[in-house]
Design an enzyme around this catalytic site. Structure first.
Site, mmCIF file in Angstrom:
data_model
loop_
_atom_site.group_PDB
_atom_site.id
_atom_site.type_symbol
_atom_site.label_atom_id
_atom_site.label_comp_id
_atom_site.label_asym_id
_atom_site.label_seq_id
_atom_site.Cartn_x
_atom_site.Cartn_y
_atom_site.Cartn_z
ATOM 1 N N HIS A 18 0.830 -1.203 0.000
ATOM 2 C CA HIS A 18 0.000 0.000 0.000
ATOM 3 C C HIS A 18 0.869 1.259 0.000
ATOM 4 O O HIS A 18 0.593 2.214 -0.710
ATOM 5 C CB HIS A 18 -0.941 -0.004 1.211
ATOM 6 C CG HIS A 18 -2.002 -1.050 1.095
ATOM 7 N ND1 HIS A 18 -3.314 -0.759 0.817
ATOM 8 C CD2 HIS A 18 -1.938 -2.409 1.174
ATOM 9 C CE1 HIS A 18 -4.016 -1.889 0.728
ATOM 10 N NE2 HIS A 18 -3.197 -2.903 0.955
ATOM 11 N N ASP A 115 -6.278 5.634 1.376
ATOM 12 C CA ASP A 115 -6.187 4.260 0.923
ATOM 13 C C ASP A 115 -7.591 3.681 0.780
ATOM 14 O O ASP A 115 -8.507 4.052 1.534
ATOM 15 C CB ASP A 115 -5.405 3.472 1.975
ATOM 16 C CG ASP A 115 -5.030 2.096 1.503
ATOM 17 O OD1 ASP A 115 -3.873 1.904 1.115
ATOM 18 O OD2 ASP A 115 -5.901 1.188 1.523
ATOM 19 N N THR A 138 -5.141 0.083 -4.603
ATOM 20 C CA THR A 138 -3.789 -0.465 -4.758
ATOM 21 C C THR A 138 -3.801 -1.847 -5.411
ATOM 22 O O THR A 138 -2.748 -2.453 -5.579
ATOM 23 C CB THR A 138 -3.084 -0.550 -3.390
ATOM 24 O OG1 THR A 138 -3.919 -1.295 -2.510
ATOM 25 C CG2 THR A 138 -2.844 0.838 -2.811
ATOM 26 N N VAL A 346 15.197 -6.666 -1.097
ATOM 27 C CA VAL A 346 15.900 -6.330 -2.344
ATOM 28 C C VAL A 346 15.104 -5.233 -3.041
ATOM 29 O O VAL A 346 13.969 -4.964 -2.652
ATOM 30 C CB VAL A 346 15.982 -7.555 -3.292
ATOM 31 C CG1 VAL A 346 16.813 -8.661 -2.691
ATOM 32 C CG2 VAL A 346 14.589 -8.050 -3.667
ATOM 33 N N GLN A 348 13.059 -4.846 -5.830
ATOM 34 C CA GLN A 348 12.437 -5.670 -6.864
ATOM 35 C C GLN A 348 12.314 -4.934 -8.206
ATOM 36 O O GLN A 348 12.516 -5.530 -9.260
ATOM 37 C CB GLN A 348 11.054 -6.111 -6.377
ATOM 38 C CG GLN A 348 10.305 -6.927 -7.399
ATOM 39 C CD GLN A 348 9.111 -7.617 -6.805
ATOM 40 O OE1 GLN A 348 9.242 -8.464 -5.931
ATOM 41 N NE2 GLN A 348 7.939 -7.263 -7.268
ATOM 42 N N HIS A 363 3.813 -14.281 -6.654
ATOM 43 C CA HIS A 363 2.551 -14.566 -5.959
ATOM 44 C C HIS A 363 1.397 -13.748 -6.562
ATOM 45 O O HIS A 363 0.255 -13.930 -6.194
ATOM 46 C CB HIS A 363 2.703 -14.247 -4.472
ATOM 47 C CG HIS A 363 2.801 -12.773 -4.166
ATOM 48 N ND1 HIS A 363 3.615 -11.907 -4.857
ATOM 49 C CD2 HIS A 363 2.184 -12.001 -3.223
ATOM 50 C CE1 HIS A 363 3.504 -10.679 -4.360
ATOM 51 N NE2 HIS A 363 2.643 -10.717 -3.361
ATOM 52 N N TRP A 366 -0.418 -7.112 -6.625
ATOM 53 C CA TRP A 366 -0.667 -6.211 -7.743
ATOM 54 C C TRP A 366 0.543 -5.339 -8.080
ATOM 55 O O TRP A 366 0.813 -5.052 -9.243
ATOM 56 C CB TRP A 366 -1.901 -5.350 -7.476
ATOM 57 C CG TRP A 366 -2.306 -4.591 -8.697
ATOM 58 C CD1 TRP A 366 -2.309 -3.244 -8.859
ATOM 59 C CD2 TRP A 366 -2.738 -5.151 -9.954
ATOM 60 N NE1 TRP A 366 -2.722 -2.917 -10.139
ATOM 61 C CE2 TRP A 366 -2.992 -4.079 -10.824
ATOM 62 C CE3 TRP A 366 -2.928 -6.460 -10.422
ATOM 63 C CZ2 TRP A 366 -3.430 -4.259 -12.132
ATOM 64 C CZ3 TRP A 366 -3.365 -6.638 -11.729
ATOM 65 C CH2 TRP A 366 -3.607 -5.547 -12.565
HETATM 66 BR BR1 BUP Z 1 9.641 -9.060 -0.587
HETATM 67 C C1 BUP Z 1 10.008 -7.494 -1.520
HETATM 68 N N1 BUP Z 1 11.615 -5.960 -2.278
HETATM 69 O O1 BUP Z 1 12.305 -7.737 -1.115
HETATM 70 P P1 BUP Z 1 2.835 -6.563 -3.873
HETATM 71 C C2 BUP Z 1 9.031 -6.730 -2.068
HETATM 72 N N2 BUP Z 1 9.343 -5.561 -2.707
HETATM 73 O O2 BUP Z 1 10.975 -4.156 -3.444
HETATM 74 P P2 BUP Z 1 2.472 -7.773 -1.244
HETATM 75 C C3 BUP Z 1 10.653 -5.186 -2.850
HETATM 76 O O3 BUP Z 1 7.183 -4.699 -2.321
HETATM 77 P P3 BUP Z 1 -0.172 -6.719 -0.999
HETATM 78 C C4 BUP Z 1 11.369 -7.100 -1.605
HETATM 79 O O4 BUP Z 1 8.527 -4.555 -5.577
HETATM 80 C C5 BUP Z 1 6.349 -4.419 -4.502
HETATM 81 O O5 BUP Z 1 6.436 -3.059 -4.839
HETATM 82 C C6 BUP Z 1 7.734 -5.066 -4.552
HETATM 83 O O6 BUP Z 1 3.780 -5.475 -3.226
HETATM 84 C C7 BUP Z 1 8.276 -4.677 -3.208
HETATM 85 O O7 BUP Z 1 2.710 -7.714 -2.825
HETATM 86 C C8 BUP Z 1 5.968 -4.525 -3.029
HETATM 87 O O8 BUP Z 1 3.452 -7.164 -5.058
HETATM 88 C C9 BUP Z 1 5.093 -5.720 -2.763
HETATM 89 O O9 BUP Z 1 1.512 -5.916 -4.103
HETATM 90 O O10 BUP Z 1 1.426 -6.662 -0.878
HETATM 91 O O11 BUP Z 1 3.727 -7.451 -0.532
HETATM 92 O O12 BUP Z 1 1.909 -9.122 -1.005
HETATM 93 O O13 BUP Z 1 -0.662 -7.819 -0.118
HETATM 94 O O14 BUP Z 1 -0.650 -5.375 -0.550
HETATM 95 O O15 BUP Z 1 -0.467 -6.982 -2.443
#
Ligand code: BUP
Length: 411
Positions: A18, A115, A138, A346, A348, A363, A366
């Protein structure tokens, strides 16, 4: 056009999924000469959130940082509810503290963006203050369609006499692959006492009071949902939904990259173009240790080079043990020839933009999907919970990813 400065107040919810899109949206406003106030719930649930916030504010000192102090969240081991959901609940219960805070801001706020998980208790306040209220969704617009339509769906499900089984489908306007298998509805919407189900029941009917919805999505991926939402097919009198994504990681995230992922980037620099599979299940999903060992074994047998981000705890502050303990010394040693396995944050976005990365086992959170889209990286989707099955199906029907049926998509 008036010369008055647009002053945007932003109120994100808990979790990197978020906060990250909120800060990316904030950057867009800053680039368009708006003044931005970021109301920041503190303490954050995860360390990653507090590090990103510190970095954001050091790069954008002009952003007004307004702390919104809450009691610290309990350690996740002592509660049965997801600590991020619990934080959402606490935030919603604390919004009565906002009016004096909002009124004290100068120049006066012109727009309030909250949000999606927080807007309904806030909307009462913004209405009283005659303040235009927008939300940032989000997740996907397909998921937003389900959220918007949910009270009607819940009513029709509860009037059915028989138990639904996984092969039954439900019709949801705005979802391009409707009927949606019952098994792909986020479980939290089906559990009668869950925080997020109650939230969807309470908030969805109030969407009509909003001025608009910002969505981290784009026409080419979600034209069906966007058209349905904007033409009132999902909910009558739905405010405009603006597709303003995929959000681009802005300059401010660069310092974060240098600080936190040199090891992965250096390793990627030495790999052939398009040769590496990047594996990550998001910031708040953990897999059982046995399953992680199976994944490690599978990655070895795939024959590809891989970069794998391992998470052992839902909340990063609670990560205590090393890779050897999580995966076993033998597997960790074996994997060293073929891949890099890390148990740390990291960057990503930078990884997905690296020329050596040729695929992403995700996984289907979004943000991960939109970051992969931005960089043209194909996805092997392995949805785990929440909105992820719906997002994964979008990846599949759009043609830039696949989802193994055995992984339980439900279609
Ligand atoms: Br782990 C990880 N580095 O090591 P999502 C995640 N991320 O930059 P989530 C990193 O966290 P929700 C790491 O790039 C993305 O921007 C990744 O969001 C970053 O999944 C964010 O993909 C993760 O939406 O959140 O964490 O399950 O449940 O809100 O979807």
């Amino acid at each position: 056009m008036s010369d008055e400065v647009v002053h945007v107040a932003m109120f994100p919810s808990a979790g990197m999924g978020h906060l990250t899109p909120f800060l990316r949206l904030a950057s867009l406003f800053l680039n368009n000469n708006c003044k931005v106030t970021l109301i920041t719930p503190l303490p954050t649930v995860s360390l990653a959130e507090s590090q990103l916030l510190d970095h954001f504010h050091s790069c954008f000192p002009q952003v007004n940082r307004v702390p919104f102090n809450l009691p610290p969240p309990p350690p996740s081991s002592s509660i049965s509810v997801d600590p991020f959901f619990l934080r959402v609940q606490t935030l919603r219960n604390s919004t009565h503290l906002l009016p004096s805070l909002i009124s004290s801001l100068s120049p006066p706020i012109t727009v309030f963006i909250s949000d999606i998980l927080l807007f309904s208790p806030l909307n009462k306040i913004t209405q009283k203050l005659s303040l235009p209220n927008y939300i940032l969704n989000t997740s996907s617009s397909a998921m937003f369609s389900l959220f918007s339509h949910f009270p009607t769906l819940a009513q029709s499900l509860s009037s059915q006499e028989q138990e639904y089984d996984a092969s039954d489908g439900v019709l949801v306007p705005g979802i391009p692959f409707s009927p949606l298998p019952y098994s792909s509805i986020p479980p939290f919407l089906l559990q009668p006492t869950s925080i997020l189900r109650n939230l969807a029941m309470e908030d969805s009917p109030k969407l009509v009071y909003l001025h608009g919805v910002f969505a981290n999505t784009f026409e080419a991926l979600e034209s069906h949902s966007l058209e349905a939402l904007n033409s009132g097919k999902v909910v009558k009198n739905m405010p405009p939904v603006y597709a303003v994504g995929p959000f681009v990681p802005f300059e401010f995230e660069k310092g974060q990259k240098e600080a936190s992922s040199p090891r992965s980037i250096k390793w990627l620099d030495d790999q052939p173009i398009g040769s590496v599979v990047y594996v990550c299940f998001g910031s708040r999903t953990t897999l059982g240790r046995e399953q992680m060992k199976e994944i490690g074994d599978g990655l070895m047998r795939s024959g590809y080079k891989f970069l794998w981000v391992v998470k052992d705890k839902i909340v990063d502050k609670e990560e205590e043990v090393g890779l050897d303990e999580v995966l076993g010394v033998e597997l960790v040693e074996k994997m060293k020839d073929r891949g890099l396995v890390v148990k740390e944050w990291v960057d990503q976005s930078e990884i997905l933009s690296h020329k050596s990365v040729g695929g992403f086992v995700s996984h289907c959170g979004w943000n991960s999907i939109t970051e992969a889209a931005l960089n043209g990286v194909p996805i092997l989707g392995w949805p785990q919970h929440g909105d992820q099955k719906i997002n994964a199906k979008l990846v599949e029907i759009s043609g830039w990813g696949v989802v193994e049926q055995e992984l339980g998509l439900g279609w």
